[in-house]
Write an enzyme that holds these catalytic residues in place. Structure first.
Site, PDB file in Angstrom:
ATOM      1  CG  HIS A  10     -14.585 -51.436  29.724  1.00 50.28           C
ATOM      2  ND1 HIS A  10     -15.827 -51.272  28.435  1.00 50.28           N
ATOM      3  CD2 HIS A  10     -13.339 -51.678  29.494  1.00 50.28           C
ATOM      4  CE1 HIS A  10     -14.584 -50.907  27.572  1.00 50.28           C
ATOM      5  NE2 HIS A  10     -13.549 -51.253  28.023  1.00 50.28           N
ATOM      6  CG  ASP A  53      -8.442 -55.007  26.959  1.00 53.62           C
ATOM      7  OD1 ASP A  53      -9.717 -55.052  27.331  1.00 53.62           O
ATOM      8  OD2 ASP A  53      -8.329 -54.510  25.659  1.00 53.62           O
ATOM      9  CG  HIS A  94     -13.108 -50.504  15.384  1.00 58.37           C
ATOM     10  ND1 HIS A  94     -12.337 -51.451  15.631  1.00 58.37           N
ATOM     11  CD2 HIS A  94     -13.832 -50.314  16.594  1.00 58.37           C
ATOM     12  CE1 HIS A  94     -12.094 -51.492  17.717  1.00 58.37           C
ATOM     13  NE2 HIS A  94     -12.349 -50.503  17.454  1.00 58.37           N
ATOM     14  CG  ASP A 125     -12.351 -56.298  23.202  1.00 57.20           C
ATOM     15  OD1 ASP A 125     -11.296 -56.476  22.520  1.00 57.20           O
ATOM     16  OD2 ASP A 125     -12.527 -55.289  24.017  1.00 57.20           O
ATOM     17  CD  GLU A 153     -13.635 -54.788  27.832  1.00 62.53           C
ATOM     18  OE1 GLU A 153     -13.809 -54.747  26.385  1.00 62.53           O
ATOM     19  OE2 GLU A 153     -12.370 -54.124  28.044  1.00 62.53           O
ATOM     20  CD  GLU A 167     -17.279 -51.990  24.782  1.00 62.20           C
ATOM     21  OE1 GLU A 167     -17.586 -51.841  23.557  1.00 62.20           O
ATOM     22  OE2 GLU A 167     -16.170 -52.735  24.810  1.00 62.20           O
ATOM     23  CG  ASP A 190      -9.442 -51.820  28.544  1.00 62.71           C
ATOM     24  OD1 ASP A 190      -9.178 -53.068  29.175  1.00 62.71           O
ATOM     25  OD2 ASP A 190     -10.352 -51.141  28.177  1.00 62.71           O
ATOM     26  CG  ASP A 208     -11.891 -53.106  12.781  1.00 63.52           C
ATOM     27  OD1 ASP A 208     -10.538 -52.917  12.275  1.00 63.52           O
ATOM     28  OD2 ASP A 208     -11.791 -52.881  13.798  1.00 63.52           O
TER      29      ASP A 208
HETATM   30  C1  3MF Z   1     -12.219 -50.033  24.788  1.00 61.58           C
HETATM   31  C2  3MF Z   1     -12.763 -51.075  24.036  1.00 61.58           C
HETATM   32  C3  3MF Z   1     -13.030 -51.559  22.763  1.00 61.58           C
HETATM   33  C4  3MF Z   1     -14.549 -51.662  22.364  1.00 61.58           C
HETATM   34  C5  3MF Z   1     -14.387 -51.440  20.467  1.00 61.58           C
HETATM   35  C6  3MF Z   1     -15.580 -51.914  20.301  1.00 61.58           C
HETATM   36  C7  3MF Z   1     -10.779 -52.292  21.232  1.00 61.58           C
HETATM   37  O1  3MF Z   1     -11.419 -49.863  25.851  1.00 61.58           O
HETATM   38  O2  3MF Z   1     -13.025 -52.619  24.779  1.00 61.58           O
HETATM   39  O3  3MF Z   1     -12.099 -52.602  22.424  1.00 61.58           O
HETATM   40  O4  3MF Z   1     -14.889 -52.561  22.456  1.00 61.58           O
HETATM   41  O5  3MF Z   1     -13.908 -51.116  20.468  1.00 61.58           O
HETATM   42  O6  3MF Z   1     -16.665 -51.037  20.719  1.00 61.58           O
HETATM   43 MG    MG Z   2     -14.043 -53.790  24.991  1.00 57.43          MG
END
Ligand code: 3MF
Ligand code: MG
Length: 344
Positions: free
Chosen positions: A213, A250, A49, A283, A210, A174, A248, A52
């Site tokens: 997503h 992950d 980010h 991710d 992703e 994304e 979400d 970051d």
């Molecule tokens: C949110 C995400 C994010 C994005 C990241 C980069 C924390 O659901 O997936 O991860 O991938 O911010 O764009």
């Molecule tokens: Mg992501």
């Protein structure tokens, strides 16, 4: 196989375990220490980010921002790591409370476009070739709060402004259908690439898909990836897993739906993804229950599962596949896939 694919993750994937219902459970690990993990875990690329790379970005002058970014670049070079992309994190600032680009407040929209340009500057210093736009709060909690037509025009304007500002920088959208908002604009890769086609330079706008997503949108991640790949627009992936329609998660890649993961790897192989030189981003989040000293396994395990699935894809008997397809015997094909995945 391990040397054909390059892997990446973001510093946020090594985390303290806070969730909306409880505080942190693991100590914070500094950025410098996190960088040391990359090679140890088998990763070569760092996803960022904007903040970051440059913490407290909104409080910093351009000169201070560039100096910090140059220091981060030196750290990357020192570790032999590459910056894959930089993404503007608009969703944590009070100015982005109702979205940035699609906010009803012109001051917020101006700030968001400013951050997008600063992200490009940081990306150039870090050596990243593209920006990722996760449109976190670009959506609504209630439909009546925004004019959705205006919102889409504002998004297009913001992307165009960046493409004009930096004639080389590329943007990968994304898509995500929800969370943190009730509904987000640009919920799928189809929306993202349609928007891309309307910009002043469609060749510089693509997508990052992703897994979670796509599942949250009720879609098959492998088809989403194939759609983008078929147009040369899959510029990165965020592989993970997701156990149905909920928050979400992950999860570790392949942990909820191994066959779904196999099919994602299959389309990446069919689309020549490794030859494109693009990174496989993971991710993934460690479970909150994971002790601090064991809180990187989700990353190395996801990579291991990915590589095992590459092997499964490459060793699936092609003659069985073509025979089943010729016979239109998809029951037999299904059994062959399952037996192959079960190792039998
Ligand atoms: C949110 C995400 C994010 C994005 C990241 C980069 C924390 O659901 O997936 O991860 O991938 O911010 O764009
Ligand atoms: Mg992501």
């Amino acid at each position: 196989m391990a040397d054909e694919y390059r892997f990446s993750f973001g510093p946020w994937n090594v985390h303290e375990g806070a969730d909306p219902f409880g505080p942190v459970v693991r100590p914070t690990i500094g950025f410098g220490k996190k960088l040391k993990y990359y090679k140890q875990l088998g990763f070569d690329g760092v996803q960022f980010h904007d903040d970051d790379a440059v913490p407290d970005l909104d409080e910093k002058s351009d000169g201070e921002m560039e100096k910090t970014a140059r220091e981060v670049r030196a750290m990357l070079d020192g570790e032999g790591l590459l910056a894959e992309f930089v993404a503007p994190r608009l969703w944590e600032s009070p100015l982005g409370v109702d979205g940035g680009f699609t906010s009803n407040d012109p001051a917020s929209r101006k700030w968001a476009v400013g951050r997008l340009k600063r992200t490009a500057t940081i990306a150039n210093i870090l050596g990243a070739e593209f920006i990722v736009l996760w449109l976190a709060r670009e959506g609504t909690y209630i439909r009546e709060s925004k004019n959705a037509l205006d919102a889409h025009r504002h998004l297009l304007d913001a992307i165009n402004e960046l493409l004009e500002f930096d004639k080389k920088m590329q943007i990968a959208i994304e898509p995500k259908p929800n969370e943190p908002m009730d509904h987000a604009y640009i919920p799928t890769i189809g929306h993202a690439l349609a928007l891309a086609s309307q910009t002043v330079d469609p060749s510089r706008v693509g997508g990052l898909i992703e897994t979670a997503h796509a599942i949250l949108a009720g879609l098959d991640p492998s088809d989403e990836m194939a759609f983008a790949l078929s147009m040369g627009k899959l510029w990165s992936v965020h592989l993970n897993d997701q156990n149905g329609l909920k928050f979400d998660e992950d999860k570790t890649f392949g942990a909820a739906n191994l066959r779904g993961a196999y099919n994602q790897v299959r389309v990446l192989e069919l689309g020549g993804y490794p030859q494109s030189g693009r990174f496989v981003g993971l991710d993934v989040k460690a479970m909150r229950t994971q002790p601090a000293e064991l809180a990187t396994g989700h990353l190395s395990n996801s990579r291991t599962i990915f590589l095992k699935l590459v092997e499964k894809v490459r060793t699936f008997p092609k003659d069985v596949e073509s025979q089943c397809i010729a016979n239109r015997d998809y029951e037999a094909l299904e059994l062959a896939v399952i037996e192959h995945l079960l190792g039998g």
